[in-house]
Write a protein that holds these residues in place. Structure first.
Motif, PDB file in Angstrom:
ATOM      1  N   GLY A 146       0.671  -1.136   0.074  1.00 29.82           N
ATOM      2  CA  GLY A 146      -0.065  -0.073   0.104  1.00 29.82           C
ATOM      3  C   GLY A 146       0.901   1.332  -0.037  1.00 29.82           C
ATOM      4  N   ALA A 147       0.345   2.285  -0.306  1.00 30.50           N
ATOM      5  CA  ALA A 147       1.085   3.786  -0.441  1.00 30.50           C
ATOM      6  C   ALA A 147       0.323   4.718   0.049  1.00 30.50           C
ATOM      7  CB  ALA A 147       1.493   3.986  -1.913  1.00 30.50           C
ATOM      8  N   GLN A 148       0.819   5.759   0.641  1.00 32.36           N
ATOM      9  CA  GLN A 148       0.248   6.931   1.095  1.00 32.36           C
ATOM     10  C   GLN A 148       1.043   7.921   0.741  1.00 32.36           C
ATOM     11  OE1 GLN A 148       0.627   7.891   5.261  1.00 32.36           O
ATOM     12  NE2 GLN A 148      -1.439   7.722   5.647  1.00 32.36           N
ATOM     13  N   PHE A 149       0.180   9.226   0.489  1.00 27.89           N
ATOM     14  CA  PHE A 149       0.881  10.693   0.265  1.00 27.89           C
ATOM     15  C   PHE A 149       0.577  11.639   1.406  1.00 27.89           C
ATOM     16  CE2 PHE A 149       1.032  14.843  -1.360  1.00 27.89           C
ATOM     17  CZ  PHE A 149       2.252  14.783  -1.810  1.00 27.89           C
ATOM     18  N   GLU A 150       1.677  12.050   1.885  1.00 29.58           N
ATOM     19  CA  GLU A 150       1.309  13.103   2.857  1.00 29.58           C
ATOM     20  C   GLU A 150       2.151  14.068   2.919  1.00 29.58           C
ATOM     21  OE1 GLU A 150       1.844  11.880   7.123  1.00 29.58           O
ATOM     22  OE2 GLU A 150       3.466  10.383   6.316  1.00 29.58           O
ATOM     23  N   VAL A 151       1.757  15.278   3.636  1.00 25.79           N
ATOM     24  CA  VAL A 151       2.664  16.452   3.791  1.00 25.79           C
ATOM     25  C   VAL A 151       2.413  17.057   5.117  1.00 25.79           C
ATOM     26  CG1 VAL A 151       2.951  19.002   3.105  1.00 25.79           C
ATOM     27  CG2 VAL A 151       1.742  17.191   1.343  1.00 25.79           C
ATOM     28  N   ASP A 152       3.938  17.284   5.529  1.00 23.33           N
ATOM     29  CA  ASP A 152       4.225  18.035   6.903  1.00 23.33           C
ATOM     30  C   ASP A 152       4.497  19.403   6.622  1.00 23.33           C
ATOM     31  OD1 ASP A 152       3.701  15.703   8.323  1.00 23.33           O
ATOM     32  OD2 ASP A 152       5.851  14.962   8.346  1.00 23.33           O
ATOM     33  N   LEU A 153       3.925  20.199   7.511  1.00 16.91           N
ATOM     34  CA  LEU A 153       4.027  21.580   7.466  1.00 16.91           C
ATOM     35  C   LEU A 153       4.440  22.046   8.820  1.00 16.91           C
ATOM     36  CD1 LEU A 153       1.185  22.890   5.593  1.00 16.91           C
ATOM     37  CD2 LEU A 153       3.373  22.671   4.540  1.00 16.91           C
TER      38      LEU A 153
END
Length: 421
Positions: A232-239
């Motif tokens: 499985g794959a996940q895209f995420e962004v941390d700010l």
């Protein structure tokens, strides 16, 4: 009657005589150089009030003793009485601006007072009197860095190194500026969990890019997991946006189309600096599968010397009550924030850290018992451009479908990050 008047006059005479005698006794009568050395010893042994009294006593007779005035102003700086020090430094320099030591002490006072523009102005004036002086140029670079102008700071410190290539202090400063100017980085993380029973090894991979901006950092990531025989794959962004001095935030958003990850995850947290090198935060995380799991968290951190302590609890409300877990972290830093030994211990199960689901219809599991220990070592190489990390962990966790029985989980993680301009 006359006798009473005479008694009163006698008492008044004795009173004023005692004041005069006391004033004469307080007047300085020693060797100024010897007393100055005594005052210095007191100041360097954390007895600054006594040192300042001694210095003022010497100055009552030798008001133009330049070195004593400068040292007195410096002790005010050490006591964080920057305004009082600034006033005395200005008076000294107005009378005699020929002492480089006085300029240096006065500039440091402005830097310690967090007034880098004033410090920069003073260094420019001092350099007119002492052109290309290495100490003054170093202070100028420090002021330029603190005015958020690292490029100019780098140019200034290179002037120092052109004059003296073996200046270790300037070389270290240049290295820190090079690191500061590397606002981009790419990184890879790889980890594996080995189970004593029930499950096959689980694999975790992450590829990230990070960019530092004047508003804070932004880090998009691609996470790939192999668990339960599925990929499985996940895209995420941390700010990490900056709000004001001492206050910043953490914001996270992630999406996926695999049951190994939440369909949607998001969270936010506020961090506030406190006196005595403490930091506190408060926030939440939300995981959306077929149902929604909300996690409330926060942290209390403390920096002491080269050490850092942090405690983070997690509270996860559910149908059977609120699940509680917590992690205590200790870090021992070496040269900077990328070089440290870290140890963490935790109890309880948090779905933010460990999420087990076998198909899209499973609900989040939050009521498991768990104890864990992690040890990590992180270091840099090649002029601190490459950052490496290795972490080993062991956990004792309740079996999901056989609660009351436990298995052991052994974890190994490796990371690499390349920083560039």
């Amino acid at each position: 009657m006359i006798s009473k008047i005479n008694i009163k006059l006698t008492l008044a005479f004795l009173f004023f005589t005692s004041i005069i005698v006391r004033g004469q006794q307080n007047k300085y009568h020693g060797n100024p150089d010897t007393s100055f050395q005594t005052a210095r010893n007191l100041a360097f042994n954390q007895q600054r009030k006594q040192a300042q009294d001694t210095l003022l006593n010497i100055l009552s007779k030798y008001p133009n003793y330049h070195e004593i005035n400068t040292f007195l102003a410096t002790t005010y700086s050490w006591d964080s009485d920057y305004k009082k020090a600034r006033k005395l430094f200005a008076s000294i320099l107005e009378k005699d601006s020929s002492s480089k030591d006085t300029w240096i002490a006065a500039i440091k006072n402005e830097l310690w007072a967090d007034l880098p523009y004033a410090a920069l102005d003073m260094t420019n004036n001092a350099l007119k009197l002492f052109p290309n002086d290495s100490e003054l140029l170093y202070l100028k670079a420090s002021a330029q860095e603190n005015t958020n102008d690292p490029l100019e700071a780098l140019a200034t410190i290179e002037t120092v190194l052109d004059k003296n290539p073996e200046d270790q202090k300037a070389k270290d400063f240049k290295m820190s500026l090079d690191k500061l100017l590397r606002k981009n980085s790419i990184g890879i993380n790889a980890a594996v969990d080995l189970y004593s029973s029930v499950f096959d090894p689980m694999q975790y991979y992450s590829l990230k890019y990070s960019r530092q901006t004047k508003y804070g950092s932004i880090t998009p990531k691609l996470n790939i997991n192999r668990r339960f025989g599925e990929n499985g794959a996940q895209f995420e962004v941390d700010l990490y946006p900056k709000i004001r001095k001492g206050l910043y935030a953490y914001v996270n958003v992630g999406i996926a189309n695999s049951f190994l990850f939440p369909d949607l995850k998001y969270g936010a947290e506020l961090y506030q600096s406190l006196p005595k090198s403490f930091e506190i935060s408060l926030g939440f995380r939300t995981l959306k599968y077929s149902s929604t799991t909300n996690i409330f968290t926060g942290s209390l951190g403390w920096y002491t010397g080269n050490s850092y302590w942090s405690f983070r609890p997690y509270f996860t409300p559910g149908d059977t009550g609120t699940s509680k877990s917590g992690t205590l972290t200790y870090r021992k830093y070496r040269s900077d924030a990328d070089n440290y030994l870290g140890i963490s211990v935790g109890m309880g199960f948090s779905p933010e850290i460990n999420q087990f689901q076998f198909n899209p219809n499973d609900a989040a599991i939050v009521n498991l018992e768990s104890q864990k220990l992690n040890v990590g070592y992180y270091f840099t190489t090649t002029k601190k451009q490459n950052a490496w990390g290795a972490q080993f962990g062991v956990a004792h966790q309740q079996i999901i479908f056989d609660q009351g029985n436990f298995f052991w989980i052994y974890s190994l993680a490796l990371s690499w990050e390349l920083k560039f301009k």
